[in-house]
Design a protein around this motif. Structure first.
Motif, PDB file in Angstrom:
ATOM      1  N   PHE A   1       0.674  -1.109  -0.073  1.00 13.80           N
ATOM      2  CA  PHE A   1       0.096  -0.054   0.013  1.00 13.80           C
ATOM      3  C   PHE A   1       0.994   1.372  -0.008  1.00 13.80           C
ATOM      4  O   PHE A   1       0.666   2.251  -0.850  1.00 13.80           O
ATOM      5  CB  PHE A   1      -0.966   0.053   1.330  1.00 13.80           C
ATOM      6  N   LEU A   2       1.825   1.214   0.667  1.00 12.34           N
ATOM      7  CA  LEU A   2       2.557   2.297   1.011  1.00 12.34           C
ATOM      8  C   LEU A   2       3.588   2.683  -0.401  1.00 12.34           C
ATOM      9  O   LEU A   2       3.669   3.806  -0.894  1.00 12.34           O
ATOM     10  CB  LEU A   2       3.811   2.364   2.075  1.00 12.34           C
ATOM     11  N   GLY A   3       4.098   1.524  -0.736  1.00 10.91           N
ATOM     12  CA  GLY A   3       4.613   1.693  -2.203  1.00 10.91           C
ATOM     13  C   GLY A   3       3.684   2.374  -3.006  1.00 10.91           C
ATOM     14  O   GLY A   3       4.260   3.144  -3.977  1.00 10.91           O
ATOM     15  N   ILE A   4       2.831   1.610  -3.366  1.00 11.26           N
ATOM     16  CA  ILE A   4       1.837   2.184  -4.545  1.00 11.26           C
ATOM     17  C   ILE A   4       1.272   3.558  -4.196  1.00 11.26           C
ATOM     18  O   ILE A   4       1.305   4.630  -5.055  1.00 11.26           O
ATOM     19  CB  ILE A   4       0.627   1.464  -4.530  1.00 11.26           C
ATOM     20  N   ALA A   5       1.177   3.866  -2.753  1.00 12.79           N
ATOM     21  CA  ALA A   5       0.908   5.420  -2.616  1.00 12.79           C
ATOM     22  C   ALA A   5       2.133   6.250  -2.836  1.00 12.79           C
ATOM     23  O   ALA A   5       1.719   7.307  -3.541  1.00 12.79           O
ATOM     24  CB  ALA A   5       0.618   5.481  -1.120  1.00 12.79           C
TER      25      ALA A   5
ATOM     26  N   LEU B   1       1.967  13.218  -1.008  1.00 11.70           N
ATOM     27  CA  LEU B   1       1.648  13.816   0.082  1.00 11.70           C
ATOM     28  C   LEU B   1       0.913  12.794   1.014  1.00 11.70           C
ATOM     29  O   LEU B   1       1.254  12.559   2.153  1.00 11.70           O
ATOM     30  CB  LEU B   1       0.600  15.092  -0.104  1.00 11.70           C
ATOM     31  N   HIS B   2       0.027  12.306   0.356  1.00  7.66           N
ATOM     32  CA  HIS B   2      -0.728  11.162   1.043  1.00  7.66           C
ATOM     33  C   HIS B   2       0.046   9.938   1.495  1.00  7.66           C
ATOM     34  O   HIS B   2       0.034   9.347   2.601  1.00  7.66           O
ATOM     35  CB  HIS B   2      -1.831  10.586   0.268  1.00  7.66           C
ATOM     36  N   PHE B   3       1.260   9.696   0.638  1.00 10.52           N
ATOM     37  CA  PHE B   3       2.285   8.616   1.194  1.00 10.52           C
ATOM     38  C   PHE B   3       2.986   8.909   2.380  1.00 10.52           C
ATOM     39  O   PHE B   3       3.000   8.248   3.155  1.00 10.52           O
ATOM     40  CB  PHE B   3       3.344   8.360  -0.287  1.00 10.52           C
ATOM     41  N   LEU B   4       3.352  10.384   2.379  1.00  5.67           N
ATOM     42  CA  LEU B   4       4.093  10.529   3.403  1.00  5.67           C
ATOM     43  C   LEU B   4       3.529  10.808   4.955  1.00  5.67           C
ATOM     44  O   LEU B   4       3.884  10.288   5.951  1.00  5.67           O
ATOM     45  CB  LEU B   4       4.587  12.278   3.197  1.00  5.67           C
ATOM     46  N   VAL B   5       2.180  11.178   4.522  1.00  2.00           N
ATOM     47  CA  VAL B   5       1.349  11.222   5.756  1.00  2.00           C
ATOM     48  C   VAL B   5       0.873   9.789   6.381  1.00  2.00           C
ATOM     49  O   VAL B   5       0.999   9.322   7.358  1.00  2.00           O
ATOM     50  CB  VAL B   5      -0.211  11.976   5.595  1.00  2.00           C
ATOM     51  N   ALA B   6       0.774   8.830   5.380  1.00  3.89           N
ATOM     52  CA  ALA B   6       0.497   7.474   5.740  1.00  3.89           C
ATOM     53  C   ALA B   6       1.583   6.911   6.161  1.00  3.89           C
ATOM     54  O   ALA B   6       1.415   6.004   7.550  1.00  3.89           O
ATOM     55  CB  ALA B   6       0.034   6.640   4.564  1.00  3.89           C
ATOM     56  N   ALA B   7       2.949   7.099   5.849  1.00  4.37           N
ATOM     57  CA  ALA B   7       4.151   6.530   6.442  1.00  4.37           C
ATOM     58  C   ALA B   7       4.157   7.239   7.639  1.00  4.37           C
ATOM     59  O   ALA B   7       4.737   6.573   8.761  1.00  4.37           O
ATOM     60  CB  ALA B   7       5.265   6.750   5.456  1.00  4.37           C
ATOM     61  N   PHE B   8       3.898   8.537   8.070  1.00  2.00           N
ATOM     62  CA  PHE B   8       4.248   9.200   9.275  1.00  2.00           C
ATOM     63  C   PHE B   8       3.332   8.590  10.193  1.00  2.00           C
ATOM     64  O   PHE B   8       3.771   8.058  11.357  1.00  2.00           O
ATOM     65  CB  PHE B   8       3.775  10.409   9.175  1.00  2.00           C
ATOM     66  N   ALA B   9       1.836   8.106   9.728  1.00  2.00           N
ATOM     67  CA  ALA B   9       1.107   7.419  10.869  1.00  2.00           C
ATOM     68  C   ALA B   9       1.688   5.917  11.108  1.00  2.00           C
ATOM     69  O   ALA B   9       1.495   5.679  12.193  1.00  2.00           O
ATOM     70  CB  ALA B   9      -0.162   7.412  10.330  1.00  2.00           C
TER      71      ALA B   9
END
Length: 657
Positions: free
Chosen positions: A278-282, A288-296
């Motif tokens: 999921f993170l890779g595809i994001a 931005l949404h990848f960075l926020v998801a990775a942050f979470a």
């Protein structure tokens, strides 16, 4: 006790491995099947809509009425699927019906209002212009290239656009024309995949309900950016999956609606792989949404390590969550390099400094904390229920913990963005309102269901109470979904008032100057004698690049320009060229340019000069863009080295080489 657990784990390792492979294979197979069903439903729906000559959305209520009727039909399919799941009948039929229902909802909600236009939400205006340009570029070639500048790797991740380019090639469509069906189809597929993922995490009937709610919210607030909407739809179940991968206490007993049995029995590595994917595809879709998801997820990892150490009272307990977090980072990083690798290599070897203006935007919504739960609307009420549920169930529900960490991460990111303004930049937190509302809406569904169950038991389980709850939920849901087209009215209207690549306006009004683009394209091909992707055009009418895959000498604004393109240097060069007093000097200046010089100029024609209306960054002002004009004297091109052609309000100047 620990010895027993260790021995049992060792003894069952082969069984876990086999179970892990079966579960991963079954999950992937179900996801592919759901994606295929969603793609077919979207394709059939969009083709059916195109067969009828509909009135324009902005001048008639016909398509609005049919949209509502279609939404009711899609809701009926989802209700039927939930009923079959609850009575445990025809499970395969129930699954397919739920996939078809959720994809039909997406298709009719976006496709019917846009049925009479070839353009997607926002037409080819503002931000949608550069998105269309990107899709046009990657339709022209499968090579991962910058949307505007020749010989530069892309700065903006091209995953969604690259797939769209391949879809357009298969369908034999131009990029701009494929944008609408591909955007709607990709959102339909993402909704079906979110449903599959939720089904692996919680009870199947609950999965349908929460997916329907989050899909409705995502379509309302994230659909204008379809590549963003795909990630927003998958974010809530992905966070629940990530929490299941990182935090796995020994005494955690699974409940029927709160945990993921499969990754638990397989050691959690299925969830690790799923989270990494999921993170890779994001990362390849939306930075931005990848960075926020990775942050979470990083916050989840830290919290999981702390909880494990506290429960087991030894520092070694932090190692398993750390290893899983590192595995997630490794998987996502490898996927992200597919899009980001060329740019990172170029940035390390290039002497051109990054423009650094991509984050220079601070609207009012980015200067305030988003608090949808205090708004007096249906969505506000659902978010309020979700907020209460997140707080009350934070200590007992893994779903609440995962979604709650996601919400906290968004608020922390928003505060960091506000603090970043002191350093002259932002973190674009205004783009996080949609994912925040989707997370709170998911929590709101769980809160509503659990709250209704508590009230039902508290009143002594009256026989018709459940029917009353279902009726209230349906009325609220239908009231919300039929309002989606009202919320999106400005975006839909622009799709009808913009002129498309065929030179037509869908509302049948006189087209804009875009209608001359086909003549300009024909003249360019004839005068240069080269394919479009071998020609660089300097123009301020950058929508021309959205319809035809010529390279641009300068992008629309620095915020969407490649950060290695030296936007300000190019702007200064254009000004300097306009001040020269002879064609010879212009040709010499172009020959000495550090960048590939234009092969053609596309101007707006005035009485004595040709003009370009360009833009410069004026952050921290809002708006953050200032427009200015640069005029080239006509005599500057009075030379055999230039071929000048007047086409409508434009003048095309090609350079003989």
């Amino acid at each position: 006790m620990s010895t027993t657990v260790t021995e049992q784990s060792t003894a069952t390792t082969p069984g876990r491995r086999s179970l892990f492979l079966r579960q991963v294979g079954a999950g992937l197979g179900e996801g592919l099947l759901a994606a295929a069903v969603a793609a077919v439903v979207a394709a059939v729906g969009l083709v059916a809509f195109s067969l009828v000559h509909w009135p324009a959305f902005n001048s008639s209520n016909v398509t609005r009425a049919l949209t509502t009727a279609g939404q009711v039909a899609a809701a009926a399919m989802l209700i039927a699927a939930v009923w079959l799941l609850r009575v445990h009948k025809w499970p395969l039929v129930a699954k397919v019906l739920s996939w078809a229902g959720i994809s039909a909802f997406v298709t009719v909600t976006l496709g019917m209002p846009l049925a009479a236009t070839k353009l997607y939400l926002f037409g080819v205006s503002v931000d949608q212009e550069f998105r269309t340009e990107y899709l046009t570029r990657l339709t022209d070639s499968a090579a991962l290239r910058d949307m505007t500048y020749v010989d530069l790797p892309p700065f903006y991740p091209g995953g969604w656009f690259w797939v769209g380019g391949r879809v357009a090639n298969v369908l034999g469509m131009d990029g701009w024309e494929a944008f609408k069906p591909y955007a709607i189809g990709s959102l339909a597929v993402a909704a079906a995949l979110a449903l599959v993922l939720w089904t692996q995490l919680i009870r199947a009937d609950w999965a349908v309900a929460v997916t329907a709610a989050t899909t409705a919210v995502a379509l309302t607030y994230a659909s204008p950016e379809p590549y963003s909407g795909v990630i927003v739809l998958l974010l809530p179940p992905a966070l629940v999956l990530a929490w299941g991968a990182l935090y796995r206490p020994l005494d955690d007993a699974p409940g029927e609606e709160d945990t993921l049995d499969a990754p638990r029995t397989a050691g959690g590595w299925g969830a690790v792989i799923g989270t990494g994917l999921f993170l890779g595809i994001a990362a390849t879709f939306y930075t931005l949404h990848f960075l926020v998801a990775a942050f979470a997820i990083a916050l989840m990892g830290l919290l999981a390590m702390g909880l494990e150490v506290r429960q087991r009272r030894q520092w070694r307990a932090a190692v398993p969550p750390l290893l899983r977090l590192l595995a997630i980072a490794a998987i996502s990083g490898l996927i992200a390099l597919v899009c980001w690798g060329p740019y990172l290599v170029k940035s390390l070897t290039s002497k051109t400094p990054s423009s650094g203006t991509a984050l220079h935007y601070l609207p009012k919504s980015g200067a305030e904390l988003p608090l949808p739960m205090v708004e007096f609307t249906l969505l506000g009420g659902l978010c309020l229920i979700g907020t209460v549920w997140l707080v009350m169930r934070a200590g007992s529900s893994r779903r609440a913990q995962a979604l709650g960490i996601g919400v906290v991460a968004i608020y922390l990111w928003t505060l960091l963005s506000m603090l970043a303004t002191a350093a002259g930049t932002t973190l674009l937190s205004f783009r996080l309102e949609a994912p925040l509302m989707v997370l709170l809406s998911a929590a709101g569904v769980f809160g509503f269901v659990e709250g209704a169950r508590a009230v039902y038991q508290g009143f002594g389980e009256p026989p018709r109470f459940r029917l009353a709850v279902v009726a209230i939920a349906l009325i609220g849901a239908l009231a919300f979904v039929q309002d989606i087209s009202h919320v999106l009215t400005p975006e839909i209207t622009t799709a009808y008032t913009d002129t498309d690549g065929d030179g037509n306006r869908a509302d049948k009004r006189p087209p804009s100057a875009v209608s001359y683009y086909d003549e300009i394209d024909a003249a360019l091909l004839a005068q240069t004698g080269r394919p479009r992707d071998e020609t660089v055009v300097l123009t301020a009418d950058t929508s021309f690049l959205s319809f035809y895959p010529y390279w641009g000498f300068q992008a629309l604004t620095s915020h969407y320009a490649n950060q290695l393109a030296d936007f300000s240097g190019r702007a200064a060069a254009i000004k300097d060229w306009s001040k020269l007093d002879s064609p010879t000097k212009l040709l010499d200046a172009m020959a000495q340019s550090p960048w590939r010089a234009p092969d053609a100029f596309l101007f707006r024609r005035g009485d004595d000069a040709y003009s370009l209306r360009l833009a410069e960054d004026v952050y921290p002002n809002d708006p953050n863009v200032k427009r200015y004009s640069v005029s080239f004297p006509k005599q500057l091109f009075d030379d055999p080295a230039f071929v000048t052609t007047d086409i409508g309000p434009f003048t095309l100047v090609t350079v003989r080489r």
